[in-house]
Design an enzyme around this catalytic site. Sequence first.
Site, PDB file in Angstrom:
ATOM      1  N   GLU A   1       6.438  -1.515  16.861  1.00 39.68           N
ATOM      2  CA  GLU A   1       6.372  -2.859  17.425  1.00 39.68           C
ATOM      3  C   GLU A   1       6.907  -2.930  18.856  1.00 39.68           C
ATOM      4  O   GLU A   1       6.657  -3.909  19.569  1.00 39.68           O
ATOM      5  CB  GLU A   1       7.166  -3.833  16.544  1.00 39.68           C
ATOM      6  CG  GLU A   1       6.511  -4.150  15.205  1.00 39.68           C
ATOM      7  CD  GLU A   1       5.222  -4.949  15.350  1.00 39.68           C
ATOM      8  OE1 GLU A   1       4.999  -5.543  16.425  1.00 39.68           O
ATOM      9  OE2 GLU A   1       4.423  -4.967  14.393  1.00 39.68           O
TER      10      GLU A   1
ATOM     11  N   GLU B   1      11.744  14.223   0.853  1.00 41.48           N
ATOM     12  CA  GLU B   1      13.070  13.818   1.325  1.00 41.48           C
ATOM     13  C   GLU B   1      14.150  14.834   0.983  1.00 41.48           C
ATOM     14  O   GLU B   1      15.257  14.760   1.500  1.00 41.48           O
ATOM     15  CB  GLU B   1      13.455  12.466   0.745  1.00 41.48           C
ATOM     16  CG  GLU B   1      13.734  12.459  -0.737  1.00 41.48           C
ATOM     17  CD  GLU B   1      14.227  11.097  -1.210  1.00 41.48           C
ATOM     18  OE1 GLU B   1      15.362  11.037  -1.698  1.00 41.48           O
ATOM     19  OE2 GLU B   1      13.481  10.109  -1.086  1.00 41.48           O
TER      20      GLU B   1
END
Length: 270
Positions: A81, A112
Amino acid sequence: MSFTKTTEKTSHYNHLEKMTINELLTNINTEDTTVPNAVKKAIPQIEQLTEQIVQKLKEGGRLFYMGAGTSGRLGIVDASECPPTFGVSHDLVIGLIAGGDTAIRKAVEFAEDSTEQGWKDLQTYHISEKDVVVGIAASGTTPYVISALEKCNQQNIITGCITCNEGSPLAHTAQFPIVVTVGPEFVTGSSRMKAGTAQKLVLNMISTATMIQLGRVKGNKMVDMQLSNNKLVDRGTRMIMEELNIDRPLAAELLQKYGSVRNAINNYGN
């Protein structure tokens, strides 16, 4: 190192399946209202990390977010953004997720848990002492994130983190930890809920404060935003009308001529 994962503690609510929709929504909302206050308590930590980020970016460095699952996705959202909102380069704020771009939409099993991949992912961007790396993990135990930050520390790269468990390995690893203790989730262990909300709020605070400090906002306006759709062109036109006290046709003409709100305002009358 042993510590208590409050994000994994049993929910304050039980028999969720017996609740009406209204009861479910009301109780979730009740839990959500506790998050902003938890974030407020962490403002001194958020400030310390943001100061480091601002300084490094002013010196030509970059900001990296890295995480797994929801945490990784939140970092990518915030990073993605920044260019349209503040008109900065796409390589100024970079979001990395365990498992790569595939993991943005679909979980990549055991990604992960890698203690090597995080640092490898950073190396593809030629990470250096000019940069800042922020690890995001609600649990504070994600190997992908912790191992990368450990390597960064060894390389004199500033590290921060956003986690929701006090005393976690991640909080001990990061030089500038942010710990937002939100407590048990409505659905036990579902850290995409309150923990995810807390992380989103902190990320908004870090990136917005940083961009303002870098001069990417004028007054309270996004004067460097990208004009990538009609809504934003209209918003930019209205910003120029308000700032210069001129009518819409002239404001639209200036925006089209100069390509950004900032340039239109700065060049008006020249």
